[in-house]
Design a protein around this motif. Sequence first.
Motif, PDB file in Angstrom:
ATOM      1  N   ARG A 220       0.820  -1.212   0.000  1.00  0.00           N
ATOM      2  CA  ARG A 220       0.000   0.000   0.000  1.00  0.00           C
ATOM      3  C   ARG A 220       0.858   1.267   0.000  1.00  0.00           C
ATOM      4  NH1 ARG A 220      -3.926  -1.924   4.868  1.00  0.00           N
ATOM      5  NH2 ARG A 220      -5.018  -3.599   3.778  1.00  0.00           N
ATOM      6  N   GLU A 223       2.215   1.815  -3.464  1.00  0.00           N
ATOM      7  CA  GLU A 223       1.136   2.228  -4.367  1.00  0.00           C
ATOM      8  C   GLU A 223       0.754   3.690  -4.125  1.00  0.00           C
ATOM      9  OE1 GLU A 223      -2.204  -0.388  -4.153  1.00  0.00           O
ATOM     10  OE2 GLU A 223      -1.103  -2.119  -4.957  1.00  0.00           O
ATOM     11  N   CYS A 224       0.736   4.087  -2.867  1.00  0.00           N
ATOM     12  CA  CYS A 224       0.380   5.465  -2.525  1.00  0.00           C
ATOM     13  C   CYS A 224       1.458   6.430  -3.021  1.00  0.00           C
ATOM     14  CB  CYS A 224       0.202   5.584  -1.013  1.00  0.00           C
ATOM     15  SG  CYS A 224      -0.651   7.089  -0.494  1.00  0.00           S
ATOM     16  N   GLU A 234      -7.263   8.028  -9.091  1.00  0.00           N
ATOM     17  CA  GLU A 234      -8.000   6.768  -8.927  1.00  0.00           C
ATOM     18  C   GLU A 234      -7.188   5.763  -8.114  1.00  0.00           C
ATOM     19  OE1 GLU A 234     -10.287   3.300 -11.561  1.00  0.00           O
ATOM     20  OE2 GLU A 234      -9.089   4.847 -12.565  1.00  0.00           O
ATOM     21  N   LYS A 235      -5.903   5.688  -8.402  1.00  0.00           N
ATOM     22  CA  LYS A 235      -5.027   4.784  -7.660  1.00  0.00           C
ATOM     23  C   LYS A 235      -4.902   5.229  -6.202  1.00  0.00           C
ATOM     24  CE  LYS A 235      -0.542   2.450  -8.128  1.00  0.00           C
ATOM     25  NZ  LYS A 235       0.656   2.302  -9.007  1.00  0.00           N
ATOM     26  N   GLN A 237      -7.124   6.969  -4.503  1.00  0.00           N
ATOM     27  CA  GLN A 237      -8.417   6.703  -3.863  1.00  0.00           C
ATOM     28  C   GLN A 237      -8.514   5.239  -3.427  1.00  0.00           C
ATOM     29  OE1 GLN A 237     -12.002   7.526  -6.236  1.00  0.00           O
ATOM     30  NE2 GLN A 237     -12.843   5.614  -5.426  1.00  0.00           N
ATOM     31  N   ASN A 238      -8.177   4.341  -4.319  1.00  0.00           N
ATOM     32  CA  ASN A 238      -8.324   2.916  -4.013  1.00  0.00           C
ATOM     33  C   ASN A 238      -7.477   2.493  -2.823  1.00  0.00           C
ATOM     34  OD1 ASN A 238     -10.145   2.543  -6.098  1.00  0.00           O
ATOM     35  ND2 ASN A 238      -8.580   1.916  -7.575  1.00  0.00           N
ATOM     36  N   VAL A 239      -6.210   2.911  -2.807  1.00  0.00           N
ATOM     37  CA  VAL A 239      -5.317   2.449  -1.746  1.00  0.00           C
ATOM     38  C   VAL A 239      -5.591   3.173  -0.427  1.00  0.00           C
ATOM     39  CG1 VAL A 239      -3.378   4.040  -2.233  1.00  0.00           C
ATOM     40  CG2 VAL A 239      -2.948   1.789  -1.232  1.00  0.00           C
ATOM     41  N   GLU A 241      -8.512   4.433   0.675  1.00  0.00           N
ATOM     42  CA  GLU A 241      -9.752   3.941   1.278  1.00  0.00           C
ATOM     43  C   GLU A 241      -9.586   2.517   1.781  1.00  0.00           C
ATOM     44  OE1 GLU A 241     -12.800   6.825  -1.259  1.00  0.00           O
ATOM     45  OE2 GLU A 241     -12.932   4.649  -1.515  1.00  0.00           O
ATOM     46  N   GLU A 242      -8.864   1.702   1.039  1.00  0.00           N
ATOM     47  CA  GLU A 242      -8.579   0.334   1.502  1.00  0.00           C
ATOM     48  C   GLU A 242      -7.883   0.377   2.859  1.00  0.00           C
ATOM     49  OE1 GLU A 242      -5.491  -3.337   0.477  1.00  0.00           O
ATOM     50  OE2 GLU A 242      -5.822  -1.763  -1.022  1.00  0.00           O
ATOM     51  N   ASP A 273     -19.894   8.055  -1.919  1.00  0.00           N
ATOM     52  CA  ASP A 273     -19.680   7.012  -2.926  1.00  0.00           C
ATOM     53  C   ASP A 273     -20.679   7.165  -4.078  1.00  0.00           C
ATOM     54  OD1 ASP A 273     -18.287   4.779  -3.879  1.00  0.00           O
ATOM     55  OD2 ASP A 273     -19.807   3.416  -3.091  1.00  0.00           O
ATOM     56  N   LEU A 284     -11.841  11.175  -2.495  1.00  0.00           N
ATOM     57  CA  LEU A 284     -11.692   9.977  -1.677  1.00  0.00           C
ATOM     58  C   LEU A 284     -12.033  10.327  -0.238  1.00  0.00           C
ATOM     59  CD1 LEU A 284      -8.880   9.987   0.286  1.00  0.00           C
ATOM     60  CD2 LEU A 284      -7.803   9.859  -1.964  1.00  0.00           C
TER      61      LEU A 284
END
Length: 329
Positions: A220, A223-224, A234-235, A237-239, A241-242, A273, A284
């Motif tokens: 993570r 990725e961040c 988008e990337k 946001q995904n990491v 929020e996960e 959302d 996000l």
Amino acid sequence: MIKAISTPNIALIKYWGNRSNELRIPAADSLSMTLDQPSVEVTVDHADQFSVRSFEEDNTERQLTKSELSRIEQHLALTKLFFTRLEMQNAIPASIKVEIHSHIPASIGLASSAAVFSALAEAYAGLAADTRPISRKEISMIARLGSGSASRSVYGGFAAMVVRNDEAYAEQIADENHWKLHDVIIIPSRTPKEVGSTEGHALAHTSPLFQKRLDAIPRRQQECIDAILTKNFEKLQNVAEEDALDMHNVMQTSVPALTYLNDETYRILDEVDELRTDEHLEVLYTMDAGPTVHLICTEAALPKIRAYAAKQSGCHVFEAGVGKGSHLI
């Protein structure tokens, strides 16, 4: 007399749990965006005996609790020990007086300790500068001794906490001019939390999900970093929020269980959302140890996110941009 200023940060990869509670060495890396407001100003000066005074935004004095005073005094002791290990025993006077002027409204879900201890670290480094210049890395380590998150507020823009064996410090990933993001903060409740972050960190290891979280952090974190450097929302946001939801799962499965989110938090998450799907907005959500929701968005999405936040009945709303970190004034 030395005066410093700093601001809170909002973590995108969360810091939760320590390898050492006393030295606040985190169990894993983390990453955050430094905010440009609200600020905390700290003044330190020589004194015959140690003292701390704290003032609110309207300049009224706030009586610190015994625990708060003890934490600041312990931070000073650890800072002196840090300088002693650098062979700078006389860098800090035997006794000092500290004045804290906070512009952070009470209970708005922003980590005032990150701003306070990064400003204190900056001020202590200013006192020590006559002995030798103190590096940003060293200032971040001094800040960490008071608050793990404070280590990252030493830097502007985006900063990562790096944990290597028994050493932990922050590094800048990108400065405050790299990516103009905004943090629209919705506070559903200003009731002080029953269990603070310091106590919560000590419970992290009791969760059966904690080790799985630690195993996932390196992926993570990278990725961040990649998302920030390439401005890939988008990337990001995904990491982000996960990681936020995972941290709260760890909290909720600790012994005793820590439930920081409330029904209003979950309502806001569901509505955001739906809003971003319908409006194709780059926004996000993330939450620290409390019910407050941070909506981090791009410049283009800001007007609609700001309008959404303004409609939240019974909620307080605050807004911040990307800041430049702690510095002397």
